[in-house]
Design a protein around this motif. Structure first.
Motif, PDB file in Angstrom:
ATOM      1  N   ARG A  59      80.768  14.881 169.207  1.00 30.06           N
ATOM      2  CA  ARG A  59      79.881  15.942 168.728  1.00 30.06           C
ATOM      3  C   ARG A  59      79.661  15.804 167.219  1.00 30.06           C
ATOM      4  NH1 ARG A  59      82.553  19.977 170.636  1.00 30.06           N
ATOM      5  NH2 ARG A  59      81.260  20.584 172.393  1.00 30.06           N
ATOM      6  N   PHE A  60      80.728  15.497 166.489  1.00 26.66           N
ATOM      7  CA  PHE A  60      80.660  15.357 165.029  1.00 26.66           C
ATOM      8  C   PHE A  60      79.710  14.211 164.634  1.00 26.66           C
ATOM      9  CE2 PHE A  60      82.105  13.655 160.961  1.00 26.66           C
ATOM     10  CZ  PHE A  60      82.229  14.814 160.185  1.00 26.66           C
ATOM     11  N   ILE A  61      79.860  13.074 165.303  1.00 30.66           N
ATOM     12  CA  ILE A  61      79.001  11.912 165.005  1.00 30.66           C
ATOM     13  C   ILE A  61      77.548  12.212 165.357  1.00 30.66           C
ATOM     14  CG2 ILE A  61      78.488   9.524 165.672  1.00 30.66           C
ATOM     15  CD1 ILE A  61      81.537   9.128 166.019  1.00 30.66           C
ATOM     16  N   ALA A  62      77.337  12.888 166.495  1.00 32.65           N
ATOM     17  CA  ALA A  62      75.959  13.202 166.921  1.00 32.65           C
ATOM     18  C   ALA A  62      75.266  14.090 165.893  1.00 32.65           C
ATOM     19  CB  ALA A  62      75.975  13.881 168.278  1.00 32.65           C
ATOM     20  N   ILE A  63      75.970  15.119 165.418  1.00 32.23           N
ATOM     21  CA  ILE A  63      75.385  16.025 164.417  1.00 32.23           C
ATOM     22  C   ILE A  63      75.112  15.278 163.121  1.00 32.23           C
ATOM     23  CG2 ILE A  63      75.889  18.024 162.944  1.00 32.23           C
ATOM     24  CD1 ILE A  63      77.380  19.235 165.337  1.00 32.23           C
ATOM     25  N   THR A  64      76.056  14.445 162.702  1.00 37.33           N
ATOM     26  CA  THR A  64      75.884  13.667 161.469  1.00 37.33           C
ATOM     27  C   THR A  64      74.667  12.752 161.568  1.00 37.33           C
ATOM     28  OG1 THR A  64      78.272  13.692 161.034  1.00 37.33           O
ATOM     29  CG2 THR A  64      76.983  12.004 159.916  1.00 37.33           C
ATOM     30  N   LEU A  65      74.536  12.073 162.708  1.00 39.67           N
ATOM     31  CA  LEU A  65      73.408  11.156 162.889  1.00 39.67           C
ATOM     32  C   LEU A  65      72.076  11.900 162.966  1.00 39.67           C
ATOM     33  CD1 LEU A  65      74.881   8.566 165.423  1.00 39.67           C
ATOM     34  CD2 LEU A  65      74.473   8.250 162.985  1.00 39.67           C
ATOM     35  N   LEU A  66      72.066  13.039 163.656  1.00 36.03           N
ATOM     36  CA  LEU A  66      70.830  13.816 163.759  1.00 36.03           C
ATOM     37  C   LEU A  66      70.359  14.276 162.382  1.00 36.03           C
ATOM     38  CD1 LEU A  66      71.427  16.033 166.931  1.00 36.03           C
ATOM     39  CD2 LEU A  66      69.518  14.467 166.587  1.00 36.03           C
ATOM     40  N   LEU A  67      71.287  14.856 161.624  1.00 39.20           N
ATOM     41  CA  LEU A  67      70.913  15.357 160.298  1.00 39.20           C
ATOM     42  C   LEU A  67      70.627  14.196 159.342  1.00 39.20           C
ATOM     43  CD1 LEU A  67      73.422  18.328 159.896  1.00 39.20           C
ATOM     44  CD2 LEU A  67      71.055  18.377 160.650  1.00 39.20           C
ATOM     45  N   GLY A  68      71.369  13.105 159.501  1.00 39.52           N
ATOM     46  CA  GLY A  68      71.120  11.930 158.659  1.00 39.52           C
ATOM     47  C   GLY A  68      69.737  11.344 158.920  1.00 39.52           C
ATOM     48  N   LEU A  69      69.362  11.256 160.203  1.00 38.00           N
ATOM     49  CA  LEU A  69      68.051  10.716 160.556  1.00 38.00           C
ATOM     50  C   LEU A  69      66.928  11.631 160.062  1.00 38.00           C
ATOM     51  CD1 LEU A  69      66.446   8.515 162.074  1.00 38.00           C
ATOM     52  CD2 LEU A  69      66.665   9.917 164.141  1.00 38.00           C
ATOM     53  N   GLY A  70      67.131  12.941 160.235  1.00 36.09           N
ATOM     54  CA  GLY A  70      66.134  13.894 159.757  1.00 36.09           C
ATOM     55  C   GLY A  70      65.963  13.842 158.251  1.00 36.09           C
ATOM     56  N   THR A  71      67.095  13.784 157.532  1.00 35.99           N
ATOM     57  CA  THR A  71      67.044  13.706 156.062  1.00 35.99           C
ATOM     58  C   THR A  71      66.428  12.394 155.615  1.00 35.99           C
ATOM     59  OG1 THR A  71      69.078  15.040 155.971  1.00 35.99           O
ATOM     60  CG2 THR A  71      68.444  13.879 153.963  1.00 35.99           C
ATOM     61  N   PHE A  72      66.786  11.307 156.281  1.00 36.00           N
ATOM     62  CA  PHE A  72      66.244   9.977 155.973  1.00 36.00           C
ATOM     63  C   PHE A  72      64.722   9.973 156.091  1.00 36.00           C
ATOM     64  CE2 PHE A  72      64.848   5.908 157.934  1.00 36.00           C
ATOM     65  CZ  PHE A  72      65.125   5.047 156.879  1.00 36.00           C
ATOM     66  N   ALA A  73      64.216  10.523 157.206  1.00 33.22           N
ATOM     67  CA  ALA A  73      62.768  10.544 157.429  1.00 33.22           C
ATOM     68  C   ALA A  73      62.068  11.470 156.443  1.00 33.22           C
ATOM     69  CB  ALA A  73      62.467  10.976 158.861  1.00 33.22           C
ATOM     70  N   LEU A  74      62.625  12.659 156.240  1.00 33.81           N
ATOM     71  CA  LEU A  74      61.988  13.638 155.355  1.00 33.81           C
ATOM     72  C   LEU A  74      61.936  13.145 153.916  1.00 33.81           C
ATOM     73  CD1 LEU A  74      60.853  16.611 155.236  1.00 33.81           C
ATOM     74  CD2 LEU A  74      63.118  17.255 154.437  1.00 33.81           C
ATOM     75  N   LEU A  75      63.098  12.769 153.377  1.00 33.57           N
ATOM     76  CA  LEU A  75      63.141  12.360 151.974  1.00 33.57           C
ATOM     77  C   LEU A  75      62.443  11.018 151.760  1.00 33.57           C
ATOM     78  CD1 LEU A  75      66.775  13.371 150.922  1.00 33.57           C
ATOM     79  CD2 LEU A  75      64.688  14.718 150.884  1.00 33.57           C
ATOM     80  N   GLY A  76      62.624  10.095 152.725  1.00 33.02           N
ATOM     81  CA  GLY A  76      62.010   8.777 152.578  1.00 33.02           C
ATOM     82  C   GLY A  76      60.497   8.822 152.575  1.00 33.02           C
ATOM     83  N   LEU A  77      59.943   9.498 153.577  1.00 34.94           N
ATOM     84  CA  LEU A  77      58.477   9.545 153.668  1.00 34.94           C
ATOM     85  C   LEU A  77      57.865  10.447 152.600  1.00 34.94           C
ATOM     86  CD1 LEU A  77      57.918   9.626 157.531  1.00 34.94           C
ATOM     87  CD2 LEU A  77      57.142   7.869 155.960  1.00 34.94           C
ATOM     88  N   LYS A  78      58.525  11.562 152.324  1.00 39.51           N
ATOM     89  CA  LYS A  78      58.005  12.476 151.301  1.00 39.51           C
ATOM     90  C   LYS A  78      58.067  11.857 149.903  1.00 39.51           C
ATOM     91  CE  LYS A  78      57.098  16.697 153.134  1.00 39.51           C
ATOM     92  NZ  LYS A  78      55.920  17.514 152.837  1.00 39.51           N
ATOM     93  N   SER A  79      58.985  10.918 149.692  1.00 38.41           N
ATOM     94  CA  SER A  79      59.132  10.292 148.374  1.00 38.41           C
ATOM     95  C   SER A  79      58.182   9.129 148.168  1.00 38.41           C
ATOM     96  CB  SER A  79      60.571   9.777 148.198  1.00 38.41           C
ATOM     97  OG  SER A  79      61.491  10.826 148.243  1.00 38.41           O
TER      98      SER A  79
END
Length: 813
Positions: A20-40
């Motif tokens: 569960r811990f890894i799944a949450i980390t990956l979900l939030l990591g992927l979301g942050t990666f896409a948001l910050l990467g594309l927005k930047s």
């Protein structure tokens, strides 16, 4: 109370729920990666351009005339109220003696549009020259380069002292058109001003006062520049008398005198660069936001279910006298670590790697591809942190608050399962009665756990929608170049005449009637411009008038994009392309307003709107032309179709050697431009598709794993009753499959809406994408989640086989 035990228990809650811990980390990591990467990426690209344009002091306006810029023009420009700096210079297109390269040589500027030295130095002596750095593979510093004779340049041999980049030539693959060689420039160069001998200047560059401290990407910049551009047109055209004397002197070989006042938006490479950065902004306003929304909701659901599954431990701690704050500690630690790790991974890779990957794809054809900048946006980072914290810490505290209000004795018992109720299918006896016992249980369970049902459908629908959108954009790009320059446009080049009558030129006629030519026709060709409503940007329009209206179909297949109805020219108006109609907000029967080379306003009624994907076109017959331009019809160009494209450059050279052409406009150039334009974006779409697949993988695994853990006692009961492992797996996984199918249908609908929005917003003002969604897109976007679901079925099956079913049945005792 013993806090060490509590801390140890909090750490164990992570290790015991590592999946569960890894799944949450990956979900939030992927979301942050896409948001910050594309927005930047968009801001990073603009920062690269801004830094380069400021350092090289790119001109705000560039003025040219077919009769040059004389001292009267220069004085007028100097006295213009908004002129901050004015620099007049020379330029001449020449051919190298050794390898017949067409080079545009311009005088070394002092203050405006200064070239950047890549290696070596700028020329300071009469015999020195600096070349475009893109010619480094053909020449080297210290080498002597010799040009064929030109009356404008005093010397014809120069020593190469450096290689340069110009802020006015950003495209690596296309410098511009010319009336020498094969009609296409191979590069540019600069020499000292004293090397030119000409009674007039060839170009004037202006820096404007009002925009000195305004961001060039700001709407106010465009507003001020456009206003000054129109004022200068009026001033210069009011100056149409001393030029008339020059026209008489040149015996009208250059035609009537006119000026062009170009802003940065009129520089094709500049416009495309800015357009590319804004495309990423459009994608970043849809793709990562939607992706992060799905990731956040699934994370929220995961955390609330984590609280529900830990009720017994919460009750135990509460019964032992631990305060609510003490009990909340383990969930705060779990949430904080998962979200912090996800934010760190996503922010680090999002700010540093994703923008670089996208920019390298987009800037592959730009001279700025080696000047990458990575900006860290604090507001964006805060936005990502708020989303992640809301999805984890806030979610867990919200769910925990409900649990903590219960008595310890209630918490020590499993949560009361939801009561079964009749479902819609039961009210359809012919269907319900034919279902097997397992399917009836599945149907009841699907509707019994509504929150899980909606979350699974939403998660899979979100992933599927992103795939439909990404694949749809790919489909919208891949065929348009071939459609435009294969099906719609059937000519190969336009030879734009000088103002002498070429029909009587025997040399030209012998070439144009060669066996290499399939057919040709005389036309009237103009490049006019129009201002987009509510925008301070001029769009160029290619105006093509045919003397014989029946000739059109041999060179164009003008048709309706939807029903493929073919259009012919008539005297009731003109045919324009679909994108021009959209940006100008006009329809059939309306009048289109535009301006000619002399900045005179013209109006024409629209008779039809045709399919076209690159550029703006206005087609008319002889009568409509004479009515609109209020002059008699004369041809000034040849539209040529060739039998093959072999030796195309040699054919162009033959035409230009007649010395009767201004330039040659080749469709090969436009075709390559469109291919590059779509190819760069395709690489970005592949990245987005990969992220969508990763999201699908994490979301489906996480939701299925939660479902399994929540219902492990049910599975254990089935196995004790004699069910095989595969039957026990399918008991819960059958629900996932059904929900996945519903999610795919929902994803198709959402993807269609996302694609429709993107495909309208994404193209620049001079281009249009195919708005259709094709069957293979829907199939692929469905197959990928189904394949992921199938693969995860095997993983879950083996996890179930490894479970100790006896321990699972005793877990509440």
């Amino acid at each position: 109370m013993n806090k060490k035990v509590l801390w140890r228990y909090s750490i164990h809650s992570i290790t015991n729920s590592i999946t569960r811990f890894i799944a949450i980390t990956l979900l939030l990591g992927l979301g942050t990666f896409a948001l910050l990467g594309l927005k930047s990426t968009g801001p990073d690209m603009r920062a690269i351009g801004r830094q380069f344009f400021v350092k090289q002091n790119l001109a705000d306006l560039i003025i040219t005339s077919n009769y040059g810029i004389d001292n009267i023009d220069k004085k007028l420009l100097q006295n213009f109220k908004d002129t901050a700096k004015l620099e007049c210079g020379y330029q001449q297109d020449v051919i190298t003696k050794k390898n017949n390269l067409a080079i545009r040589i311009f005088s070394k500027p002092k203050n405006i549009s200064i070239p950047k030295v890549v290696t070596g130095k700028m020329p300071s002596k009469a015999n020195e020259i600096a070349l475009s750095f893109l010619l480094q593979n053909k020449f080297h510093i210290g080498q002597t380069i010799t040009f064929k004779h030109s009356a404008t340049i005093k010397s014809h041999s120069f020593k190469i002292v450096g290689f340069i980049k110009s802020p006015e030539y950003l495209d690596r693959s296309f410098v511009g058109q010319t009336n020498i060689g094969n009609g296409r420039l191979d590069g540019f160069a600069t020499i000292t001003k004293g090397n030119f001998q000409s009674p007039v200047y060839h170009v004037a560059r202006l820096k404007l006062k009002q925009v000195k401290h305004i961001d060039p990407y700001n709407k106010k910049y465009n507003q001020f520049v456009y206003s000054d551009q129109q004022k200068l047109y009026k001033l210069l055209n009011a100056n149409l008398s001393h030029k008339d004397m020059q026209a008489n002197l040149f015996k009208n070989t250059l035609g009537l005198p006119y000026y062009t006042v170009q802003s940065r938006d009129n520089l094709e490479s500049y416009t495309q660069y800015i357009s590319n950065s804004k495309k990423i902004d459009i994608l970043s306003n849809v793709f990562p936001v939607f992706l992060f929304a799905v990731a956040g909701l699934v994370t929220f659901s995961t955390m609330t279910r984590f609280i529900d599954s830990d009720r017994i431990n919460i009750g135990t701690l509460k019964g032992l006298g631990y305060s609510n704050l003490d009990i909340a500690l383990q969930f705060v630690i779990f949430s904080t670590l998962a979200s912090s790790l996800g934010i760190f991974i996503g922010a680090y890779t999002g700010f540093n790697y994703l923008p670089n990957i996208i920019m390298k794809a987009y800037l592959a054809n730009s001279i700025l591809n080696d000047q990458l900048i990575n900006l860290i946006s604090v507001p964006l980072l805060i936005e990502a942190i708020i989303i992640c914290v809301s999805s984890t810490i806030v979610a867990s505290m919200w769910a925990l608050w409900g649990a903590l209000r219960e008595e310890p004795k209630a918490l020590l018992l499993p949560k009361q399962p939801k009561l079964g109720s009749s479902i819609l299918l039961e009210k359809i006896p012919p269907l319900w009665n034919r279902l097997s016992f397992s399917l009836k249980i599945t149907a009841r369970n699907v509707f019994r756990f509504k929150s899980r049902m909606f979350m699974t459908i939403l998660g899979i629908a979100g992933c599927c929608a992103l795939l439909v959108m990404g694949l749809g954009i790919r489909d919208s790009l891949k065929e348009i170049a071939d459609t435009q320059y294969g099906d719609i446009i059937k000519y190969d080049l336009i030879a734009l005449h000088n103002h002498q009558i070429l029909q009587n030129n025997s040399h030209y006629q012998s070439i144009i009637n060669d066996n290499y030519v399939k057919r040709h026709t005389y036309i009237n060709y103009k490049v006019c411009h129009t201002k987009q409503p509510h925008k301070f940007i001029d769009s160029n329009i290619q105006v093509i008038a045919f003397a014989d209206k029946n000739v059109l179909k041999k060179y164009f297949d003008l048709r309706n994009r939807r029903n493929k109805e073919r259009y012919l020219l008539n005297s009731s108006g003109a045919i324009i392309n679909e994108k021009l109609a959209k940006i100008m907000h006009v329809k059939v029967g309306d009048k289109l307003t535009f301006k000619d080379n002399y900045n005179h306003t013209k109006k024409v009624t629209i008779s039809h709107i045709c399919e076209m994907y690159l550029g703006h076109y206005l087609f008319m017959n002889r009568k409509t032309y004479q009515k609109v331009f209020q002059t008699s019809y004369t041809s000034n160009a040849d539209m040529i179709s060739l039998k093959s494209h072999k030796d195309l450059n040699k054919f162009n050279e033959k035409l230009l050697k007649t010395n009767n052409l201004q330039t040659i406009l080749s469709n090969q150039t436009s075709f390559k431009t469109l291919k590059n334009f779509t190819g760069n974006l395709t690489e970005v779409i592949i990245i987005l598709i990969i992220m969508a697949i990763m999201l699908a993988l994490i979301v489906i695994y996480n939701l299925t794993n939660i479902n399994m853990l929540e219902r492990i006692r049910e599975i254990a009961t089935l196995k004790v009753l004699g069910y095989f492992s595969i039957e026990a797996t399918m008991y819960i996984y059958r629900e996932t499959i059904i929900l996945a199918i519903f999610g795919i249908f929902g994803g198709w609908f959402l993807g269609f809406l996302l694609h429709k929005f993107i495909i309208v917003q994404l193209p620049p003002s001079f281009a249009m994408f195919d708005p259709n969604i094709y069957l293979d897109n829907l199939l692929i976007s469905a197959i990928i989640p189904l394949v992921v679901t199938t693969i995860l079925a095997f993983i879950i099956h083996f996890k179930i086989k490894k479970q100790d079913m006896l321990q699972a049945l005793q877990s509440v005792e």
